[in-house]
Design a protein around this motif. Sequence first.
Motif, PDB file in Angstrom:
ATOM      1  N   PRO A 226      -1.472  -2.670 -54.865  1.00 38.21           N
ATOM      2  CA  PRO A 226       0.421  -2.420 -54.897  1.00 38.21           C
ATOM      3  C   PRO A 226       0.546  -1.431 -55.014  1.00 38.21           C
ATOM      4  O   PRO A 226       1.167  -0.181 -54.636  1.00 38.21           O
ATOM      5  N   ALA A 227       0.311  -1.372 -56.271  1.00 40.78           N
ATOM      6  CA  ALA A 227       0.838  -0.308 -57.645  1.00 40.78           C
ATOM      7  C   ALA A 227      -0.430   0.713 -57.285  1.00 40.78           C
ATOM      8  O   ALA A 227      -0.333   1.492 -58.103  1.00 40.78           O
ATOM      9  N   ASP A 228      -1.543   0.671 -57.212  1.00 42.13           N
ATOM     10  CA  ASP A 228      -2.052   1.606 -56.405  1.00 42.13           C
ATOM     11  C   ASP A 228      -1.855   3.131 -55.952  1.00 42.13           C
ATOM     12  O   ASP A 228      -2.081   2.569 -54.658  1.00 42.13           O
ATOM     13  N   ARG A 229      -0.381   3.981 -56.209  1.00 42.87           N
ATOM     14  CA  ARG A 229      -0.054   5.069 -55.908  1.00 42.87           C
ATOM     15  C   ARG A 229      -1.077   5.238 -55.221  1.00 42.87           C
ATOM     16  O   ARG A 229      -0.957   6.166 -54.227  1.00 42.87           O
TER      17      ARG A 229
ATOM     18  N   ALA B  89      -3.838   4.986 -53.331  1.00 41.15           N
ATOM     19  CA  ALA B  89      -4.239   4.479 -52.074  1.00 41.15           C
ATOM     20  C   ALA B  89      -3.459   4.301 -51.140  1.00 41.15           C
ATOM     21  O   ALA B  89      -3.174   4.769 -50.246  1.00 41.15           O
ATOM     22  N   PHE B  90      -2.157   4.619 -52.029  1.00 38.14           N
ATOM     23  CA  PHE B  90      -0.871   3.779 -50.834  1.00 38.14           C
ATOM     24  C   PHE B  90      -1.049   5.364 -50.228  1.00 38.14           C
ATOM     25  O   PHE B  90      -0.547   5.513 -48.515  1.00 38.14           O
ATOM     26  N   THR B  91      -0.914   6.394 -50.648  1.00 41.07           N
ATOM     27  CA  THR B  91      -0.163   7.479 -50.031  1.00 41.07           C
ATOM     28  C   THR B  91      -1.443   7.982 -49.346  1.00 41.07           C
ATOM     29  O   THR B  91      -1.325   8.756 -47.865  1.00 41.07           O
ATOM     30  N   THR B  92      -2.867   7.615 -49.406  1.00 40.21           N
ATOM     31  CA  THR B  92      -3.793   7.955 -48.936  1.00 40.21           C
ATOM     32  C   THR B  92      -4.006   7.342 -46.898  1.00 40.21           C
ATOM     33  O   THR B  92      -4.045   7.007 -46.428  1.00 40.21           O
ATOM     34  N   ARG B  93      -3.516   5.474 -47.013  1.00 37.29           N
ATOM     35  CA  ARG B  93      -3.364   5.226 -45.947  1.00 37.29           C
ATOM     36  C   ARG B  93      -2.159   6.006 -44.775  1.00 37.29           C
ATOM     37  O   ARG B  93      -1.862   5.745 -44.216  1.00 37.29           O
ATOM     38  N   TRP B  94      -0.850   5.785 -46.173  1.00 36.36           N
ATOM     39  CA  TRP B  94       0.522   6.089 -45.436  1.00 36.36           C
ATOM     40  C   TRP B  94       0.047   7.606 -44.727  1.00 36.36           C
ATOM     41  O   TRP B  94       0.851   8.110 -43.936  1.00 36.36           O
ATOM     42  N   LEU B  95      -0.367   8.526 -45.435  1.00 35.92           N
ATOM     43  CA  LEU B  95      -0.774   9.283 -44.758  1.00 35.92           C
ATOM     44  C   LEU B  95      -1.261   9.896 -43.294  1.00 35.92           C
ATOM     45  O   LEU B  95      -1.202  10.662 -42.671  1.00 35.92           O
ATOM     46  N   LYS B  96      -2.762   9.208 -43.346  1.00 35.68           N
ATOM     47  CA  LYS B  96      -3.147   8.204 -41.700  1.00 35.68           C
ATOM     48  C   LYS B  96      -2.021   8.039 -41.210  1.00 35.68           C
ATOM     49  O   LYS B  96      -2.804   8.062 -39.864  1.00 35.68           O
ATOM     50  N   ILE B  97      -1.490   7.182 -41.786  1.00 39.42           N
ATOM     51  CA  ILE B  97      -0.209   6.161 -40.164  1.00 39.42           C
ATOM     52  C   ILE B  97       0.628   7.734 -39.823  1.00 39.42           C
ATOM     53  O   ILE B  97       0.516   7.549 -38.624  1.00 39.42           O
ATOM     54  N   LEU B  98       0.317   8.205 -41.064  1.00 37.10           N
ATOM     55  CA  LEU B  98       1.614   9.068 -40.557  1.00 37.10           C
ATOM     56  C   LEU B  98       1.052  10.457 -39.076  1.00 37.10           C
ATOM     57  O   LEU B  98       1.379  10.646 -38.137  1.00 37.10           O
ATOM     58  N   ARG B  99      -0.321  10.310 -39.431  1.00 37.36           N
ATOM     59  CA  ARG B  99      -1.029  11.347 -38.626  1.00 37.36           C
ATOM     60  C   ARG B  99      -1.819  10.998 -37.435  1.00 37.36           C
ATOM     61  O   ARG B  99      -2.218  11.466 -36.267  1.00 37.36           O
ATOM     62  N   ASP B 100      -1.146   9.594 -37.279  1.00 41.88           N
ATOM     63  CA  ASP B 100      -1.871   8.926 -35.912  1.00 41.88           C
ATOM     64  C   ASP B 100      -1.016   8.685 -35.222  1.00 41.88           C
ATOM     65  O   ASP B 100      -0.095   7.816 -35.251  1.00 41.88           O
ATOM     66  N   ASP B 101      -0.701   9.004 -33.841  1.00 44.14           N
ATOM     67  CA  ASP B 101      -0.412   9.218 -33.278  1.00 44.14           C
ATOM     68  C   ASP B 101      -0.694   7.600 -32.318  1.00 44.14           C
ATOM     69  O   ASP B 101       0.316   7.592 -31.183  1.00 44.14           O
TER      70      ASP B 101
END
Length: 159
Positions: free
Chosen positions: A38-41, A43-55
């Motif tokens: 969870p401390a890997d910022r 990986a966190f950002t990559t995952r969440w940017l993917k979520i934000l783009r996923d309609d």
Amino acid sequence: MTINVTLREMITDDLPTFYEQQSDATANYMAAFTPTDPADRNAFTTRWLKILRDDNISKKTIIYNGDVAGQVLSFEHFGEPHVSYWIAKEHWGKGVATSALSKFLADSKIRPLYARAVKDNIGSIRVLEKCGFTITGEDKGFSNARGTEVEEFILKLDR
């Protein structure tokens, strides 16, 4: 007592707050199914940017008394529609999760809808049950946050 909870579209500017909320060790333990680190910022950002783009993922930011208190999402998991949420630890026990999930479900017509909660996360199970979910099964899975296999309930919302 009225709970001042609103939902809004999730934005990139929410990510630093989500990262801080999801870095809490106690919250990670209760959620159980978390990223490996969870401390890997990055990986966190990559995952969440993917979520934000996923309609195909419905995602809302939870606002409580003007502050970002967490998020609620629906997505496909194991071939079925699921919902999940995260509430910042400082907002636990205030009705924020129940209010936010109720509002989210009122806007979502997807049924049946499933959720999963580790068996000892009594608070989350209670929130889901208050929102109309019922326990329909059990499963086991490896919890990164706990470093061991844990048992979970599968819950379902039909109506």
